[in-house]
Design a protein around this motif. Structure first.
Motif, PDB file in Angstrom:
ATOM      1  N   THR A 302       0.844  -1.187   0.000  1.00 39.91           N
ATOM      2  CA  THR A 302       0.000   0.000   0.000  1.00 39.91           C
ATOM      3  C   THR A 302       0.887   1.247   0.000  1.00 39.91           C
ATOM      4  O   THR A 302       2.052   1.203   0.391  1.00 39.91           O
ATOM      5  CB  THR A 302      -0.927   0.042   1.228  1.00 39.91           C
ATOM      6  OG1 THR A 302      -0.128   0.115   2.414  1.00 39.91           O
ATOM      7  CG2 THR A 302      -1.800  -1.197   1.278  1.00 39.91           C
ATOM      8  N   PHE A 308      -1.231   2.067  -4.341  1.00 42.41           N
ATOM      9  CA  PHE A 308      -2.400   1.265  -3.979  1.00 42.41           C
ATOM     10  C   PHE A 308      -2.873   1.718  -2.606  1.00 42.41           C
ATOM     11  O   PHE A 308      -2.186   1.546  -1.609  1.00 42.41           O
ATOM     12  CB  PHE A 308      -2.030  -0.223  -3.964  1.00 42.41           C
ATOM     13  CG  PHE A 308      -3.220  -1.143  -3.874  1.00 42.41           C
ATOM     14  CD1 PHE A 308      -3.791  -1.672  -5.008  1.00 42.41           C
ATOM     15  CD2 PHE A 308      -3.771  -1.470  -2.632  1.00 42.41           C
ATOM     16  CE1 PHE A 308      -4.900  -2.524  -4.931  1.00 42.41           C
ATOM     17  CE2 PHE A 308      -4.875  -2.309  -2.538  1.00 42.41           C
ATOM     18  CZ  PHE A 308      -5.441  -2.836  -3.697  1.00 42.41           C
ATOM     19  N   THR A 310      -4.508   2.346   1.030  1.00 46.38           N
ATOM     20  CA  THR A 310      -4.682   1.462   2.182  1.00 46.38           C
ATOM     21  C   THR A 310      -6.123   0.999   2.344  1.00 46.38           C
ATOM     22  O   THR A 310      -6.383  -0.119   2.760  1.00 46.38           O
ATOM     23  CB  THR A 310      -4.184   2.154   3.477  1.00 46.38           C
ATOM     24  OG1 THR A 310      -4.374   1.276   4.579  1.00 46.38           O
ATOM     25  CG2 THR A 310      -4.915   3.466   3.738  1.00 46.38           C
ATOM     26  N   TRP A 312      -8.174   0.151   0.124  1.00 47.25           N
ATOM     27  CA  TRP A 312      -8.471  -0.937  -0.811  1.00 47.25           C
ATOM     28  C   TRP A 312      -7.949  -2.278  -0.294  1.00 47.25           C
ATOM     29  O   TRP A 312      -8.364  -3.326  -0.765  1.00 47.25           O
ATOM     30  CB  TRP A 312      -7.817  -0.671  -2.166  1.00 47.25           C
ATOM     31  CG  TRP A 312      -8.394   0.449  -2.960  1.00 47.25           C
ATOM     32  CD1 TRP A 312      -9.668   0.945  -2.903  1.00 47.25           C
ATOM     33  CD2 TRP A 312      -7.717   1.221  -3.972  1.00 47.25           C
ATOM     34  NE1 TRP A 312      -9.817   1.968  -3.812  1.00 47.25           N
ATOM     35  CE2 TRP A 312      -8.642   2.163  -4.482  1.00 47.25           C
ATOM     36  CE3 TRP A 312      -6.419   1.199  -4.500  1.00 47.25           C
ATOM     37  CZ2 TRP A 312      -8.309   3.065  -5.497  1.00 47.25           C
ATOM     38  CZ3 TRP A 312      -6.089   2.098  -5.495  1.00 47.25           C
ATOM     39  CH2 TRP A 312      -7.019   3.029  -5.993  1.00 47.25           C
ATOM     40  N   GLN A 313      -7.016  -2.212   0.646  1.00 47.05           N
ATOM     41  CA  GLN A 313      -6.271  -3.411   1.038  1.00 47.05           C
ATOM     42  C   GLN A 313      -7.142  -4.457   1.714  1.00 47.05           C
ATOM     43  O   GLN A 313      -7.119  -5.647   1.361  1.00 47.05           O
ATOM     44  CB  GLN A 313      -5.105  -2.985   1.942  1.00 47.05           C
ATOM     45  CG  GLN A 313      -4.259  -4.100   2.522  1.00 47.05           C
ATOM     46  CD  GLN A 313      -4.602  -4.341   3.981  1.00 47.05           C
ATOM     47  OE1 GLN A 313      -5.212  -5.345   4.323  1.00 47.05           O
ATOM     48  NE2 GLN A 313      -4.195  -3.429   4.851  1.00 47.05           N
ATOM     49  N   GLU A 331       1.664  -3.348   4.400  1.00 44.00           N
ATOM     50  CA  GLU A 331       0.886  -2.149   4.713  1.00 44.00           C
ATOM     51  C   GLU A 331       1.835  -1.052   5.203  1.00 44.00           C
ATOM     52  O   GLU A 331       2.500  -1.208   6.223  1.00 44.00           O
ATOM     53  CB  GLU A 331      -0.160  -2.471   5.787  1.00 44.00           C
ATOM     54  CG  GLU A 331      -0.897  -1.284   6.352  1.00 44.00           C
ATOM     55  CD  GLU A 331      -1.677  -0.508   5.309  1.00 44.00           C
ATOM     56  OE1 GLU A 331      -1.461   0.716   5.217  1.00 44.00           O
ATOM     57  OE2 GLU A 331      -2.503  -1.112   4.590  1.00 44.00           O
TER      58      GLU A 331
END
Length: 438
Positions: A302, A308, A310, A312-313, A331
């Motif tokens: 992330t 990307f 966080t 969405w994780q 993360e």
């Protein structure tokens, strides 16, 4: 409200739902209306609890708010802004961190502001010290009192130069909402440039602000004496869209997300495709679907935008439990975001969390004893379980897990999901999900 949902999972989600404006933008645009001398109109507003909280706080401060929920429109008239009572603010703001962003606008309009102790999701250490330090640099006087923090501006706030140690979204929002009416030029280095931040800048520019954004994450604001109201349509909620996309992937389903937009989701869409999901973009939205066959394991880190995100994780991790092989997720944004995987493990997922950085990029948490990396081994069938929702995004992820699992799960604490997902139970029904409440 009844906070318990019985979810009978194991069936693909299929159908169409609609996402409206971004939770992480709409609430900030509502606060920005305080800065104007004339009314503002905000469109594409979702009916979520965070919006209701900000609406209540604005009304406590004398703003007249007219809402057309069906149309998703708010009219905000700040002509009679006033200081609210401490107890009223406390009662309204207990579950939200938004009051800290009222400070800059209120200092400009009234010369004073008050914030109570702040709530919100307990997913990491998000102190308000950044915010208070920023306000002090503009010339605000900060006084800690038993009920909270009182701020005053004996004279007009002054532009300043600030360098953030990390591109914090909240700190960037604070600076924008304070700098636009400060005297002189403000420069922010290391700014966040998320799409929601850029849309807030669009709103402030419509109001009369002078703001430039450089390619090196430097934002410059030339303060103005007066701002007018705005008319604006919010960008779509890319977090909600990705959450439903992950639900389609995890359950082997096919979901058309009307209102989803490609530009803000480019990074997610690339990852979705790498995992083995398929999508089709048209002018009205994006169709997300599982094409059949095995999902593929991935390595993922992330990051702040354009990385990307966080948020969405967590939903995607549920889908990764159904992917073949070892997936590694690092993360780097929030230090405590893997607490939600305990419930997944209890449902049969094979997930191991680590304190080490399992990724290539430098990370703030590497030497700080946080479990911020995860290895997911799949595919593993998930079984129904009793689940307690920990926070907003983790809660929706648990909901996806319950929809994926065979059997009937009990999901407690679902009111947290209402904070950021509009009419999520109606949408579940539209997608053929089987669930009930007491």
């Amino acid at each position: 409200m009844n906070d318990l949902l019985y979810v009978n999972g194991g069936n693909p989600l299929r159908g169409e739902i609609t996402v409206r404006g971004a939770k992480n933008f709409v609430s900030k645009a509502m606060v920005a209306a305080l800065l104007g001398e004339t009314p503002s109109v905000l469109r594409n507003v979702p009916q979520i609890r965070d919006v209701a909280v900000v609406k209540g706080l604005l009304e406590l401060h004398g703003v007249r708010v007219e809402a057309d929920d069906a149309a998703g429109t708010l009219r905000l008239d700040p002509s009679d802004v006033e200081i609210a009572h401490v107890a009223d603010i406390d009662a309204h703001a207990g579950s939200s961190r938004i009051p800290i962003l009222f400070c800059g606008p209120l200092l400009h309009r009234l010369g004073e502001a008050f914030i109570p102790d702040l709530g919100g999701c307990r997913i990491g250490d998000r102190p308000i010290n950044y915010h208070l330090d920023i306000l002090r640099q503009f010339g605000a006087v900060v006084e800690k009192r038993p009920q909270g923090i009182y701020l005053s501006a004996p004279r007009r706030l002054q532009g300043t130069k600030i360098a953030l140690p990390y591109p914090s979204v909240g700190a960037t929002e604070q600076l924008l909402l304070t700098a636009v009416r400060a005297d002189g030029i403000t420069e922010l280095a290391g700014a966040a440039i998320e799409p929601e931040i850029m849309d807030l800048i669009n709103v402030l520019q419509k109001m009369g602000a002078i703001i430039s954004v450089d390619t090196d994450r430097v934002i410059r604001i030339e303060g103005v004496e007066r701002l007018e109201g705005y008319q604006h349509t919010s960008l779509s909620d890319r977090i909600e869209a990705a959450s439903w996309a992950s639900a389609a992937l995890a359950t082997g389903g096919d979901i058309y997300v009307r209102g989803a937009t490609q530009p803000e989701m480019t990074t997610f869409l690339n990852t979705f495709r790498k995992v083995g999901g398929e999508f089709a973009v048209d002018d009205e939205g994006i169709r997300f679907y599982h094409p059949g066959g095995d999902l593929r394991s991935i390595q993922l880190e992330t990051d702040v935008h354009p990385g990307f995100m966080t948020d969405w994780q967590q939903p995607l991790v549920v889908a990764l439990t159904q992917a073949k092989g070892l997936s590694i997720v690092h993360e780097t944004v929030y230090e405590n975001r893997f607490g939600f995987v305990d419930a997944l493990v209890g449902m049969g997922a094979t997930i191991q969390v680590y304190k080490e950085c399992l990724g290539g990029r430098p990370c703030r948490f590497g030497q700080r004893n946080f479990y911020h990396s995860a290895v997911i081994s799949g595919p593993t069938p998930l079984s129904a379980a009793d689940i307690e929702v920990p926070d907003l995004r983790g809660g929706f992820s648990h909901l996806i897990a319950a929809l994926t699992a065979k059997g009937t799960s009990q999901v407690r604490g679902i009111s947290l999901i209402d904070r950021g997902y509009e009419h999520f139970m109606d949408k579940l029904s539209a997608l053929g999900a089987e669930f009930s409440r007491d």
